[in-house]
Design a protein around this motif. Structure first.
Motif, PDB file in Angstrom:
ATOM      1  N   PHE A  77       0.839  -1.185   0.000  1.00 46.63           N
ATOM      2  CA  PHE A  77       0.000   0.000   0.000  1.00 46.63           C
ATOM      3  C   PHE A  77       0.886   1.251   0.000  1.00 46.63           C
ATOM      4  O   PHE A  77       1.813   1.355   0.807  1.00 46.63           O
ATOM      5  N   ILE A  78       0.591   2.155  -0.916  1.00 42.45           N
ATOM      6  CA  ILE A  78       1.344   3.410  -0.992  1.00 42.45           C
ATOM      7  C   ILE A  78       0.336   4.547  -0.883  1.00 42.45           C
ATOM      8  O   ILE A  78      -0.507   4.739  -1.763  1.00 42.45           O
ATOM      9  N   THR A  79       0.402   5.265   0.212  1.00 42.53           N
ATOM     10  CA  THR A  79      -0.567   6.319   0.488  1.00 42.53           C
ATOM     11  C   THR A  79      -0.073   7.662  -0.049  1.00 42.53           C
ATOM     12  O   THR A  79       1.125   7.912  -0.133  1.00 42.53           O
ATOM     13  N   TYR A  80      -1.018   8.522  -0.403  1.00 46.57           N
ATOM     14  CA  TYR A  80      -0.644   9.871  -0.830  1.00 46.57           C
ATOM     15  C   TYR A  80      -1.745  10.859  -0.469  1.00 46.57           C
ATOM     16  O   TYR A  80      -2.913  10.490  -0.278  1.00 46.57           O
ATOM     17  N   CYS A  81      -1.341  12.122  -0.361  1.00 48.57           N
ATOM     18  CA  CYS A  81      -2.285  13.185  -0.043  1.00 48.57           C
ATOM     19  C   CYS A  81      -1.877  14.443  -0.804  1.00 48.57           C
ATOM     20  O   CYS A  81      -1.091  14.370  -1.745  1.00 48.57           O
ATOM     21  N   ALA A  82      -2.398  15.578  -0.380  1.00 49.96           N
ATOM     22  CA  ALA A  82      -1.983  16.881  -0.929  1.00 49.96           C
ATOM     23  C   ALA A  82      -1.846  17.813   0.255  1.00 49.96           C
ATOM     24  O   ALA A  82      -2.596  18.764   0.412  1.00 49.96           O
ATOM     25  N   CYS A  83      -0.889  17.495   1.132  1.00 53.07           N
ATOM     26  CA  CYS A  83      -0.768  18.213   2.398  1.00 53.07           C
ATOM     27  C   CYS A  83       0.702  18.398   2.769  1.00 53.07           C
ATOM     28  O   CYS A  83       1.562  17.660   2.275  1.00 53.07           O
ATOM     29  N   PRO A  84       1.007  19.361   3.642  1.00 53.03           N
ATOM     30  CA  PRO A  84       2.394  19.607   4.033  1.00 53.03           C
ATOM     31  C   PRO A  84       3.032  18.382   4.672  1.00 53.03           C
ATOM     32  O   PRO A  84       2.424  17.711   5.504  1.00 53.03           O
ATOM     33  N   ASP A  85       4.275  18.082   4.265  1.00 56.79           N
ATOM     34  CA  ASP A  85       5.052  16.983   4.844  1.00 56.79           C
ATOM     35  C   ASP A  85       4.369  15.617   4.702  1.00 56.79           C
ATOM     36  O   ASP A  85       4.667  14.696   5.463  1.00 56.79           O
ATOM     37  N   ASP A  86       3.444  15.493   3.753  1.00 56.84           N
ATOM     38  CA  ASP A  86       2.726  14.218   3.540  1.00 56.84           C
ATOM     39  C   ASP A  86       2.054  13.747   4.831  1.00 56.84           C
ATOM     40  O   ASP A  86       1.937  12.545   5.101  1.00 56.84           O
ATOM     41  N   ALA A  87       1.581  14.701   5.640  1.00 58.78           N
ATOM     42  CA  ALA A  87       1.125  14.380   6.995  1.00 58.78           C
ATOM     43  C   ALA A  87      -0.011  13.362   7.017  1.00 58.78           C
ATOM     44  O   ALA A  87       0.046  12.368   7.756  1.00 58.78           O
ATOM     45  N   SER A  88      -1.050  13.593   6.231  1.00 58.59           N
ATOM     46  CA  SER A  88      -2.192  12.676   6.244  1.00 58.59           C
ATOM     47  C   SER A  88      -1.813  11.313   5.669  1.00 58.59           C
ATOM     48  O   SER A  88      -2.299  10.278   6.125  1.00 58.59           O
ATOM     49  N   ALA A  89      -0.929  11.313   4.656  1.00 57.37           N
ATOM     50  CA  ALA A  89      -0.492  10.055   4.059  1.00 57.37           C
ATOM     51  C   ALA A  89       0.299   9.227   5.071  1.00 57.37           C
ATOM     52  O   ALA A  89       0.159   7.992   5.136  1.00 57.37           O
ATOM     53  N   VAL A  90       1.122   9.882   5.870  1.00 53.94           N
ATOM     54  CA  VAL A  90       1.878   9.162   6.905  1.00 53.94           C
ATOM     55  C   VAL A  90       0.926   8.578   7.940  1.00 53.94           C
ATOM     56  O   VAL A  90       1.080   7.430   8.363  1.00 53.94           O
ATOM     57  N   ARG A  91      -0.064   9.364   8.339  1.00 56.13           N
ATOM     58  CA  ARG A  91      -1.012   8.857   9.327  1.00 56.13           C
ATOM     59  C   ARG A  91      -1.744   7.624   8.795  1.00 56.13           C
ATOM     60  O   ARG A  91      -1.932   6.638   9.508  1.00 56.13           O
ATOM     61  N   ALA A  92      -2.145   7.676   7.531  1.00 54.99           N
ATOM     62  CA  ALA A  92      -2.836   6.531   6.933  1.00 54.99           C
ATOM     63  C   ALA A  92      -1.919   5.318   6.864  1.00 54.99           C
ATOM     64  O   ALA A  92      -2.330   4.188   7.156  1.00 54.99           O
ATOM     65  N   ALA A  93      -0.655   5.527   6.476  1.00 54.04           N
ATOM     66  CA  ALA A  93       0.294   4.421   6.379  1.00 54.04           C
ATOM     67  C   ALA A  93       0.556   3.811   7.755  1.00 54.04           C
ATOM     68  O   ALA A  93       0.689   2.581   7.888  1.00 54.04           O
ATOM     69  N   GLN A  94       0.635   4.638   8.779  1.00 55.76           N
ATOM     70  CA  GLN A  94       0.811   4.129  10.139  1.00 55.76           C
ATOM     71  C   GLN A  94      -0.374   3.268  10.551  1.00 55.76           C
ATOM     72  O   GLN A  94      -0.210   2.212  11.173  1.00 55.76           O
ATOM     73  N   TRP A  95      -1.568   3.717  10.191  1.00 56.64           N
ATOM     74  CA  TRP A  95      -2.771   2.947  10.525  1.00 56.64           C
ATOM     75  C   TRP A  95      -2.778   1.616   9.775  1.00 56.64           C
ATOM     76  O   TRP A  95      -3.127   0.573  10.346  1.00 56.64           O
ATOM     77  N   LEU A  96      -2.401   1.638   8.506  1.00 55.61           N
ATOM     78  CA  LEU A  96      -2.344   0.406   7.718  1.00 55.61           C
ATOM     79  C   LEU A  96      -1.336  -0.577   8.308  1.00 55.61           C
ATOM     80  O   LEU A  96      -1.609  -1.787   8.416  1.00 55.61           O
ATOM     81  N   LYS A  97      -0.173  -0.066   8.711  1.00 56.44           N
ATOM     82  CA  LYS A  97       0.831  -0.943   9.311  1.00 56.44           C
ATOM     83  C   LYS A  97       0.321  -1.540  10.614  1.00 56.44           C
ATOM     84  O   LYS A  97       0.572  -2.712  10.919  1.00 56.44           O
ATOM     85  N   ALA A  98      -0.385  -0.744  11.387  1.00 52.29           N
ATOM     86  CA  ALA A  98      -0.939  -1.238  12.650  1.00 52.29           C
ATOM     87  C   ALA A  98      -1.965  -2.335  12.410  1.00 52.29           C
ATOM     88  O   ALA A  98      -2.231  -3.139  13.316  1.00 52.29           O
ATOM     89  N   HIS A  99      -2.517  -2.404  11.193  1.00 52.44           N
ATOM     90  CA  HIS A  99      -3.484  -3.444  10.837  1.00 52.44           C
ATOM     91  C   HIS A  99      -2.854  -4.527   9.964  1.00 52.44           C
ATOM     92  O   HIS A  99      -3.552  -5.209   9.205  1.00 52.44           O
ATOM     93  N   GLY A 100      -1.541  -4.631  10.052  1.00 54.88           N
ATOM     94  CA  GLY A 100      -0.849  -5.746   9.417  1.00 54.88           C
ATOM     95  C   GLY A 100      -0.599  -5.620   7.936  1.00 54.88           C
ATOM     96  O   GLY A 100      -0.289  -6.618   7.274  1.00 54.88           O
ATOM     97  N   ARG A 101      -0.680  -4.428   7.378  1.00 53.93           N
ATOM     98  CA  ARG A 101      -0.438  -4.241   5.947  1.00 53.93           C
ATOM     99  C   ARG A 101       0.931  -3.606   5.708  1.00 53.93           C
ATOM    100  O   ARG A 101       1.452  -2.889   6.569  1.00 53.93           O
ATOM    101  N   GLN A 102       1.500  -3.866   4.540  1.00 51.03           N
ATOM    102  CA  GLN A 102       2.722  -3.183   4.132  1.00 51.03           C
ATOM    103  C   GLN A 102       2.340  -1.793   3.608  1.00 51.03           C
ATOM    104  O   GLN A 102       1.505  -1.683   2.721  1.00 51.03           O
ATOM    105  N   ALA A 103       2.970  -0.786   4.152  1.00 50.88           N
ATOM    106  CA  ALA A 103       2.564   0.566   3.760  1.00 50.88           C
ATOM    107  C   ALA A 103       3.758   1.511   3.720  1.00 50.88           C
ATOM    108  O   ALA A 103       4.606   1.504   4.611  1.00 50.88           O
ATOM    109  N   ARG A 104       3.793   2.302   2.645  1.00 53.56           N
ATOM    110  CA  ARG A 104       4.775   3.373   2.512  1.00 53.56           C
ATOM    111  C   ARG A 104       4.055   4.618   1.977  1.00 53.56           C
ATOM    112  O   ARG A 104       2.863   4.576   1.694  1.00 53.56           O
TER     113      ARG A 104
END
Length: 308
Positions: free
Chosen positions: A260-287
């Motif tokens: 899983f590769i998350t993306y957004c349109a926000c400073p420092d990819d903030a929302s994308a990082v939050r989503a990737a962290q959530w995905l990892k916490a649910h056992g998914r590969q995320a960057r």
């Protein structure tokens, strides 16, 4: 001379200046000033109407300037505002989500929601809202906010006036205590901001060219769009993930073993990082896609309209 006496002399000027500065982005809340205007109106006939007109006009002027900036500069002005925000990780996403759910009603409630007031006008401009439509709805929201604040001050004028006189008797002690509380709160928020930014910068990111190469090689990759408004162009095949409604069923039907590769349109990819962290916490590969959809477009890679 206490606060009430000062306000009786310079009330309308104080209302205009406080509202204008806050709506332009200064970290100076103007609602207490509008409450004082309500208190003053109990003793001065016609003052409430004058304060209401001044506050509404000041808000409209400041909001119109931000709307124009959003129309001219687009997301660049939003990015700048969010970079100086105390909560940049949710700045754009929450405001986009509000427009997605409520549409123009966002402009009516904006001034009652911390963080939404300053972002709503430039976001409306960046999203292409018509000028007359913006001015009409924003005028309604500004008038409602000013009217409610002044009315509350009028209703509770006795209690507020008693509190102000008690604070005046305390003199410098009250001011010092208030300053300590404000500094402590801002210090805590800034510390949390630094911690969040440090965590975000450590998260693994991929450049657009690297992601495009993975897709070309036929790797099992799922692009995840976490923007609050996924109605514009997107990366081909991307799925949308609503960060405001994450739950056990959010990944229903999504492949388990994909990258899983998350993306957004926000400073420092903030929302994308939050989503990737959530995905990892649910056992998914995320960057995270470095730079989001803007970097993807600047790299000359394909975009598509979302499925209807």
């Amino acid at each position: 001379m206490d606060i009430s006496d000062l306000f009786s002399r310079y009330g309308l000027f104080t209302v205009a200046l406080a509202v204008l500065l806050e709506q332009l982005g200064a970290p100076l809340p103007s609602t207490p000033v509008l409450l004082l205007a309500g208190v003053e109106s109990a003793a001065r006939s016609g003052f409430a109407l004058r304060a209401f007109a001044v506050a509404t006009l000041a808000a409209l002027v400041a909001n119109a300037l931000w709307f124009w900036a959003g129309r001219r500069l687009g997301r660049r002005v939003l990015t700048t505002l969010c970079r100086i925000s105390i909560s940049p990780d949710s700045c754009v996403r929450q405001n986009e989500a509000s427009f997605a759910r409520r549409g123009v009603l966002t402009l009516v409630i904006a001034k009652f929601v911390p963080g939404l007031s300053i972002l709503a006008p430039p976001l409306a401009g960046a999203l292409g809202m018509g000028t007359q439509r913006f001015l009409g709805w924003n005028l309604l929201g500004s008038a409602l906010w000013a009217g409610v604040s002044i009315a509350v001050g009028r209703v509770f004028h006795e209690q507020i006036d008693a509190l102000l006189r008690a604070l005046s008797r305390l003199g410098g002690v009250a001011l010092a205590l208030a300053a300590v509380l404000v500094v402590a709160y801002l210090g805590w928020r800034l510390w949390r901001r630094a911690v969040v930014r440090r965590e975000m910068r450590r998260f693994e990111r991929l450049d657009p060219a690297e992601v495009a190469a993975l897709l070309k090689q036929g790797c099992d990759v799922v692009l995840v769009d976490v923007r609050g408004l996924p109605h514009g162009e997107r990366i081909p095949g991307a799925r949308h993930l609503d960060l405001g409604a994450l739950g056990d069923g959010s990944l229903s039907g999504w492949p388990d073993q994909a990258q899983f590769i998350t993306y957004c349109a926000c400073p420092d990819d903030a929302s994308a990082v939050r989503a990737a962290q959530w995905l990892k916490a649910h056992g998914r590969q995320a960057r995270v896609l470095r730079g989001g959809i803007e970097a993807w477009a600047l790299a000359g890679l394909a975009l598509e309209a979302p499925a209807i």
